[in-house]
Motif scaffolding. Structure first.
Motif, PDB file in Angstrom:
ATOM      1  N   PHE A  31       2.572  20.538 -18.676  1.00  0.00           N
ATOM      2  CA  PHE A  31       1.245  19.960 -18.591  1.00  0.00           C
ATOM      3  C   PHE A  31       0.676  20.253 -17.212  1.00  0.00           C
ATOM      4  O   PHE A  31       1.398  20.596 -16.280  1.00  0.00           O
ATOM      5  CB  PHE A  31       1.280  18.448 -18.852  1.00  0.00           C
ATOM      6  N   THR A  32      -0.624  20.152 -17.077  1.00  0.00           N
ATOM      7  CA  THR A  32      -1.278  20.352 -15.790  1.00  0.00           C
ATOM      8  C   THR A  32      -1.885  19.034 -15.339  1.00  0.00           C
ATOM      9  O   THR A  32      -2.165  18.157 -16.156  1.00  0.00           O
ATOM     10  CB  THR A  32      -2.385  21.416 -15.885  1.00  0.00           C
ATOM     11  N   PHE A  33      -2.079  18.892 -14.016  1.00  0.00           N
ATOM     12  CA  PHE A  33      -2.679  17.669 -13.507  1.00  0.00           C
ATOM     13  C   PHE A  33      -3.636  17.993 -12.378  1.00  0.00           C
ATOM     14  O   PHE A  33      -3.537  19.026 -11.715  1.00  0.00           O
ATOM     15  CB  PHE A  33      -1.610  16.675 -13.042  1.00  0.00           C
ATOM     16  N   SER A  34      -4.596  17.082 -12.153  1.00  0.00           N
ATOM     17  CA  SER A  34      -5.558  17.240 -11.070  1.00  0.00           C
ATOM     18  C   SER A  34      -6.050  15.865 -10.656  1.00  0.00           C
ATOM     19  O   SER A  34      -5.951  14.897 -11.411  1.00  0.00           O
ATOM     20  CB  SER A  34      -6.738  18.118 -11.507  1.00  0.00           C
ATOM     21  N   SER A  35      -6.597  15.764  -9.432  1.00  0.00           N
ATOM     22  CA  SER A  35      -7.137  14.499  -8.929  1.00  0.00           C
ATOM     23  C   SER A  35      -7.848  14.758  -7.613  1.00  0.00           C
ATOM     24  O   SER A  35      -7.745  15.840  -7.030  1.00  0.00           O
ATOM     25  CB  SER A  35      -6.016  13.475  -8.726  1.00  0.00           C
ATOM     26  N   ASP A  36      -8.574  13.746  -7.117  1.00  0.00           N
ATOM     27  CA  ASP A  36      -9.220  13.867  -5.816  1.00  0.00           C
ATOM     28  C   ASP A  36      -8.178  13.866  -4.702  1.00  0.00           C
ATOM     29  O   ASP A  36      -8.327  14.536  -3.682  1.00  0.00           O
ATOM     30  CB  ASP A  36     -10.200  12.709  -5.604  1.00  0.00           C
ATOM     31  N   LYS A  37      -7.108  13.095  -4.914  1.00  0.00           N
ATOM     32  CA  LYS A  37      -6.029  13.020  -3.932  1.00  0.00           C
ATOM     33  C   LYS A  37      -4.693  13.011  -4.661  1.00  0.00           C
ATOM     34  O   LYS A  37      -4.522  12.281  -5.640  1.00  0.00           O
ATOM     35  CB  LYS A  37      -6.159  11.756  -3.078  1.00  0.00           C
ATOM     36  N   THR A  38      -3.750  13.817  -4.187  1.00  0.00           N
ATOM     37  CA  THR A  38      -2.430  13.892  -4.812  1.00  0.00           C
ATOM     38  C   THR A  38      -1.352  13.707  -3.749  1.00  0.00           C
ATOM     39  O   THR A  38      -1.362  14.384  -2.720  1.00  0.00           O
ATOM     40  CB  THR A  38      -2.214  15.250  -5.509  1.00  0.00           C
ATOM     41  N   THR A  39      -0.440  12.775  -4.000  1.00  0.00           N
ATOM     42  CA  THR A  39       0.687  12.540  -3.105  1.00  0.00           C
ATOM     43  C   THR A  39       1.970  12.868  -3.857  1.00  0.00           C
ATOM     44  O   THR A  39       2.210  12.330  -4.945  1.00  0.00           O
ATOM     45  CB  THR A  39       0.732  11.075  -2.636  1.00  0.00           C
ATOM     46  N   ILE A  40       2.792  13.753  -3.285  1.00  0.00           N
ATOM     47  CA  ILE A  40       4.015  14.193  -3.951  1.00  0.00           C
ATOM     48  C   ILE A  40       5.224  13.885  -3.075  1.00  0.00           C
ATOM     49  O   ILE A  40       5.247  14.234  -1.893  1.00  0.00           O
ATOM     50  CB  ILE A  40       3.976  15.707  -4.251  1.00  0.00           C
ATOM     51  N   VAL A  41       6.216  13.216  -3.650  1.00  0.00           N
ATOM     52  CA  VAL A  41       7.473  12.925  -2.970  1.00  0.00           C
ATOM     53  C   VAL A  41       8.576  13.677  -3.706  1.00  0.00           C
ATOM     54  O   VAL A  41       8.784  13.461  -4.902  1.00  0.00           O
ATOM     55  CB  VAL A  41       7.779  11.412  -2.966  1.00  0.00           C
ATOM     56  N   LYS A  46      13.991   9.833  -5.459  1.00  0.00           N
ATOM     57  CA  LYS A  46      12.726   9.156  -5.176  1.00  0.00           C
ATOM     58  C   LYS A  46      11.529   9.999  -5.624  1.00  0.00           C
ATOM     59  O   LYS A  46      10.421   9.827  -5.128  1.00  0.00           O
ATOM     60  CB  LYS A  46      12.609   8.855  -3.681  1.00  0.00           C
ATOM     61  N   GLU A  47      11.774  10.911  -6.556  1.00  0.00           N
ATOM     62  CA  GLU A  47      10.717  11.807  -7.000  1.00  0.00           C
ATOM     63  C   GLU A  47       9.512  11.015  -7.525  1.00  0.00           C
ATOM     64  O   GLU A  47       9.657  10.111  -8.339  1.00  0.00           O
ATOM     65  CB  GLU A  47      11.226  12.729  -8.106  1.00  0.00           C
ATOM     66  N   LYS A  48       8.347  11.375  -7.028  1.00  0.00           N
ATOM     67  CA  LYS A  48       7.137  10.665  -7.452  1.00  0.00           C
ATOM     68  C   LYS A  48       5.911  11.516  -7.163  1.00  0.00           C
ATOM     69  O   LYS A  48       5.832  12.189  -6.143  1.00  0.00           O
ATOM     70  CB  LYS A  48       7.022   9.323  -6.724  1.00  0.00           C
ATOM     71  N   THR A  49       4.967  11.491  -8.086  1.00  0.00           N
ATOM     72  CA  THR A  49       3.672  12.133  -7.886  1.00  0.00           C
ATOM     73  C   THR A  49       2.595  11.114  -8.216  1.00  0.00           C
ATOM     74  O   THR A  49       2.598  10.530  -9.302  1.00  0.00           O
ATOM     75  CB  THR A  49       3.509  13.372  -8.789  1.00  0.00           C
ATOM     76  N   VAL A  50       1.682  10.881  -7.271  1.00  0.00           N
ATOM     77  CA  VAL A  50       0.615   9.904  -7.473  1.00  0.00           C
ATOM     78  C   VAL A  50      -0.725  10.629  -7.439  1.00  0.00           C
ATOM     79  O   VAL A  50      -1.067  11.288  -6.454  1.00  0.00           O
ATOM     80  CB  VAL A  50       0.647   8.804  -6.394  1.00  0.00           C
ATOM     81  N   LEU A  51      -1.464  10.515  -8.521  1.00  0.00           N
ATOM     82  CA  LEU A  51      -2.796  11.112  -8.629  1.00  0.00           C
ATOM     83  C   LEU A  51      -3.824   9.994  -8.486  1.00  0.00           C
ATOM     84  O   LEU A  51      -3.795   9.022  -9.244  1.00  0.00           O
ATOM     85  CB  LEU A  51      -2.964  11.808  -9.979  1.00  0.00           C
ATOM     86  N   THR A  52      -4.727  10.125  -7.530  1.00  0.00           N
ATOM     87  CA  THR A  52      -5.703   9.074  -7.263  1.00  0.00           C
ATOM     88  C   THR A  52      -7.119   9.643  -7.282  1.00  0.00           C
ATOM     89  O   THR A  52      -7.392  10.662  -6.656  1.00  0.00           O
ATOM     90  CB  THR A  52      -5.440   8.430  -5.889  1.00  0.00           C
ATOM     91  N   GLY A  53      -8.009   8.973  -7.994  1.00  0.00           N
ATOM     92  CA  GLY A  53      -9.402   9.409  -8.064  1.00  0.00           C
ATOM     93  C   GLY A  53      -9.593  10.540  -9.050  1.00  0.00           C
ATOM     94  O   GLY A  53      -9.110  11.643  -8.832  1.00  0.00           O
ATOM     95  N   ASN A  54     -10.274  10.268 -10.152  1.00  0.00           N
ATOM     96  CA  ASN A  54     -10.496  11.281 -11.194  1.00  0.00           C
ATOM     97  C   ASN A  54      -9.185  11.949 -11.612  1.00  0.00           C
ATOM     98  O   ASN A  54      -9.114  13.169 -11.788  1.00  0.00           O
ATOM     99  CB  ASN A  54     -11.488  12.344 -10.714  1.00  0.00           C
ATOM    100  N   ALA A  55      -8.142  11.147 -11.761  1.00  0.00           N
ATOM    101  CA  ALA A  55      -6.826  11.670 -12.131  1.00  0.00           C
ATOM    102  C   ALA A  55      -6.846  12.168 -13.573  1.00  0.00           C
ATOM    103  O   ALA A  55      -7.431  11.537 -14.456  1.00  0.00           O
ATOM    104  CB  ALA A  55      -5.769  10.587 -11.965  1.00  0.00           C
TER     105      ALA A  55
END
Length: 218
Positions: A31-41, A46-55
């Motif tokens: 799958f593909t993802f997009s957002s105004d802000k993306t934080t990847i750990v 502790k793997e984590k991806t946070v999509l913020t704003g128009n995620a």
């Protein structure tokens, strides 16, 4: 008249409860993802991806948008969506709107703990409720709290309401409890529990059964 109305009821509810919950999150791992802000750990454990704003999460068959989408766990197993959420099933023409959604890809478990509305555009069906849970491994779908179902048909409007709805895909049965009522034009059907066998179209009404049927004037 009663048999015809009940057959339509079973058809409407299967479309409303079963199709959208299974199709919303396809089994594909791409799958593909997009957002105004993306934080990847990427740290192990502790793997984590946070999509913020128009995620947005997009696959071939579905499109999910939210104010915030958090993907976490090994291989991003879990997805938690919040804010204004829209799930679109491109193949089935089904749209889900809510404000809170959780999904476990490994267990194929989807949970919505908020008011949600599902619209089946192809079949003109609307379903509303405040708790949705799909357990793919047990082959059941649950909707609770203020369940409402509406369909516009060629010969009028069909509506159903209850506080609890359970769809058993293995046995292909549907159970409505919590003051279930079905309306078809001027006809009303009530019972303590309504069970529908979707293979045979058999309808069983249990406990304090009542109803009214209005005949058309000649």
């Amino acid at each position: 008249m009663e048999n015809m109305s009940m057959r339509k009821i079973s058809f409407v509810i299967v479309l409303a409860l079963f199709v959208p919950l299974l199709a919303a999150f396809p089994e594909t791992k791409t799958f593909t993802f997009s957002s105004d802000k993306t934080t990847i750990v990427m740290a192990e454990g502790k793997e984590k991806t946070v999509l913020t704003g128009n995620a947005r999460l997009t696959s071939e068959s579905s499109d999910i948008t939210a104010d915030k989408i958090e993907l976490f766990g090994k291989d991003l197993r879990y997805a938690r969506c919040s804010g204004t959420i829209t799930v679109l099933d491109k193949e089935q023409g089904i749209r889900i709107k809510t404000e809170n959604l959780f999904y476990d890809r490994d267990k194929k478990r989807l949970v919505i703990k908020a008011y949600a509305e599902m619209v089946d555009q192809k079949n003109e069906v609307v379903v509303k409720g405040s708790y949705f849970e799909n357990l793919a491994d047990k082959e059941i779908t649950i909707i609770e709290i203020g369940v409402r179902i509406l369909q516009a048909t060629d010969d009028g409007t069909l509506t159903a309401r209850s506080e609890f709805a359970l769809f058993d895909r293995k046995n292909n049965t549907l159970e409505l409890t919590g003051v279930p009522v079905v309306y078809k034009n001027d006809n009303v059907f009530k019972a303590s529990r309504i069970v529908v066998d979707l293979d045979t179209d058999e309808i069983q009404l249990f406990g304090k059964v009542s109803g009214s049927v209005t005949s058309e004037e000649e």
